[in-house]
Scaffold this active site. Structure first.
Site, PDB file in Angstrom:
ATOM      1  N   HIS A 291       3.764   9.416  -3.955  1.00  0.00           N
ATOM      2  CA  HIS A 291       4.173   8.082  -3.466  1.00  0.00           C
ATOM      3  C   HIS A 291       4.745   7.309  -4.654  1.00  0.00           C
ATOM      4  CE1 HIS A 291       4.579   4.751  -0.941  1.00  0.00           C
ATOM      5  NE2 HIS A 291       3.327   4.402  -0.726  1.00  0.00           N
TER       6      HIS A 291
ATOM      7  N   GLN B 102       5.460   3.383  -4.826  1.00  0.00           N
ATOM      8  CA  GLN B 102       4.216   2.609  -4.935  1.00  0.00           C
ATOM      9  C   GLN B 102       3.790   2.475  -6.395  1.00  0.00           C
ATOM     10  OE1 GLN B 102       2.214   1.264  -2.203  1.00  0.00           O
ATOM     11  NE2 GLN B 102       1.410   0.189  -3.977  1.00  0.00           N
TER      12      GLN B 102
ATOM     13  N   ASP C 119      -7.566   3.698  -2.071  1.00  0.00           N
ATOM     14  CA  ASP C 119      -6.607   3.945  -0.986  1.00  0.00           C
ATOM     15  C   ASP C 119      -7.454   4.212   0.260  1.00  0.00           C
ATOM     16  OD1 ASP C 119      -4.339   4.569   0.517  1.00  0.00           O
ATOM     17  OD2 ASP C 119      -4.080   6.570  -0.354  1.00  0.00           O
TER      18      ASP C 119
ATOM     19  N   CYS D 259      -2.948  -0.017  -2.375  1.00  0.00           N
ATOM     20  CA  CYS D 259      -1.557   0.065  -1.914  1.00  0.00           C
ATOM     21  C   CYS D 259      -1.377  -0.548  -0.527  1.00  0.00           C
ATOM     22  CB  CYS D 259      -1.084   1.515  -1.929  1.00  0.00           C
ATOM     23  SG  CYS D 259      -2.071   2.618  -0.895  1.00  0.00           S
TER      24      CYS D 259
HETATM   25  N1   CP Z   1       1.710   0.999   0.649  1.00  0.00           N
HETATM   26  C1   CP Z   1       2.581   1.431   1.566  1.00  0.00           C
HETATM   27  O1   CP Z   1       3.300   2.416   1.367  1.00  0.00           O
HETATM   28  O2   CP Z   1       2.576   0.716   2.715  1.00  0.00           O
HETATM   29  P1   CP Z   1       3.332   1.069   4.055  1.00  0.00           P
HETATM   30  O3   CP Z   1       2.708   2.338   4.600  1.00  0.00           O
HETATM   31  O4   CP Z   1       3.108  -0.115   4.956  1.00  0.00           O
HETATM   32  O5   CP Z   1       4.788   1.294   3.768  1.00  0.00           O
HETATM   33  N1  NVA Z   2      -2.606   7.759   1.494  1.00  0.00           N
HETATM   34  C1  NVA Z   2      -2.033   6.818   2.427  1.00  0.00           C
HETATM   35  C2  NVA Z   2      -1.082   5.916   1.724  1.00  0.00           C
HETATM   36  C3  NVA Z   2      -0.508   4.827   2.601  1.00  0.00           C
HETATM   37  C4  NVA Z   2       0.459   3.948   1.872  1.00  0.00           C
HETATM   38  C5  NVA Z   2      -1.345   7.588   3.534  1.00  0.00           C
HETATM   39  O1  NVA Z   2      -0.677   8.595   3.240  1.00  0.00           O
HETATM   40  O2  NVA Z   2      -1.489   7.223   4.684  1.00  0.00           O
END
Ligand code: CP
Ligand code: NVA
Length: 338
Positions: free
Chosen positions: A140, A143, A237, A279
């Site tokens: 990610h 982020q 998270d 996040c």
């Molecule tokens: N943190 C993040 O990626 O949020 P969303 O899933 O809302 O894009």
């Molecule tokens: N680990 C989480 C992050 C969300 C921004 C997911 O993948 O759902």
């Protein structure tokens, strides 16, 4: 790992994962984000992406990432087209490679959020235009730029002096990316999770290779007290990520409940200036349908973070969310203004 980019390496064509970048390149993106944020706040923003068209592919849901791409593009003069799984042929009627070849002829850049990192890489290979990873199961990276900008704003120390503890599920996108990006920035990074939820060998190897270069200190432990002692930043998270079955919740809560960030965790840092980061989205109360369902199953009204920490004075989560905009704008400008 000798294949990590050196400071003199050319810029990657796409923004796919942290380990495509040298620490110096990563810092350049954070600096650019800070500059663009300041310009936006003081009314001197210049549109650098007029006439550019960007496709936004979301195989998974999003609030922050989608909005940040759309608003960043708008503020910089670019156009976006949003494609959700039901609104395109992608995957079910048309391959990634064929879709990429079509989009590459129409768009200047493509954002992709989905399950497989290999799909993001294939889009980049076959489209011929920059691809921006808006989250896969593995990484990610957008982020991580927002997190770094937020740390710079709230922790008055150089990155190399920052102790960053991450608690919870560290084997998925956010945990893996956080380990690698913190090592890239030379931090004292602590991953605090039961063994089953600790990062895989690939993520550890990449992080250690950066640490060898930046002086980062890496601790991977299942002991909360050891992990958070002296931390400047405590992050977490959600415990069940997008794409995982909802049946996973009951067992996951049992496995991770000792890793909840709460007032006791923050006190264990022994650092009154420590900040809390997440996040988002977050399950810290019963205001969501999933939160209520998990409460019925487990009796826990807050999961990865307690409500008092989430809403407390140490929490910087909404500054962090805002910084998704400024950092994603920096990525768009850096890769499309060429
Ligand atoms: N943190 C993040 O990626 O949020 P969303 O899933 O809302 O894009
Ligand atoms: N680990 C989480 C992050 C969300 C921004 C997911 O993948 O759902």
């Amino acid at each position: 790992m000798s294949s990590l980019p050196l400071s003199s390496a050319p810029w990657p064509r796409s923004f796919l994962k942290e380990c495509d970048f040298s620490p110096e390149q990563w810092l350049t993106l954070i600096d650019l984000a800070a500059q663009l944020k300041a310009e936006h706040k003081n009314g001197t923003e210049v549109q650098r992406l007029a006439g550019k068209a960007i496709a936004l592919i979301f195989e998974k849901t999003s609030t922050r990432t989608r909005c940040a791409f759309e608003v960043a593009a708008f503020q910089q003069g670019a156009h976006t087209t949003y494609l959700d799984p039901s609104g395109s042929q992608l995957g079910h009627k048309e391959s990634i490679a064929d879709t990429a070849r079509v989009l590459g002829r129409m768009f200047d850049g493509i954002e992709f959020r989905g399950t497989a990192q290999t799909d993001a890489e294939a889009l980049a290979e076959f489209s011929g235009v920059p691809v921006f990873n808006g989250l896969t199961d593995q990484w990610h990276p957008t982020q991580m730029l927002a997190d770094a900008l937020t740390i710079r704003e709230h922790v008055k120390k150089p990155f190399t002096d920052v102790a960053h503890a991450y608690l919870g599920d560290a084997r998925f996108n956010t945990g893996r990316s956080l380990l690698v990006s913190s090592a890239m920035l030379g931090m004292d990074v602590r991953i605090v999770a039961p063994p089953k939820f600790q990062p895989d060998p690939q993520a550890r190897t990449i992080a250690q290779a950066y640490a060898d270069r930046t002086g980062a200190r890496i601790t991977i432990t299942d002991d909360v007290e050891t992990g958070v002692r002296g931390a400047d930043v405590v992050s977490t998270d959600i415990w069940v990520s997008m794409g995982e079955p909802k049946e996973a919740w009951t067992q996951r809560v049992a496995e991770l409940r000792d890793y909840q960030v709460n007032a006791h965790t923050m006190a264990l840092t022994n650092n009154p200036d420590a900040v809390f980061m997440h996040c988002l989205p977050s399950f810290h109360d019963l205001e969501t349908s999933i939160g209520r369902k998990v409460f019925e199953l487990t009796g826990l009204s807050a999961l990865e973070v307690s409500d008092d920490v989430f809403n407390g004075p140490q929490s910087v989560v909404f500054d962090q969310a805002e910084n998704r905009l400024h950092t994603i704008k920096a990525v768009l400008v850096a890769f499309l203004q060429r």
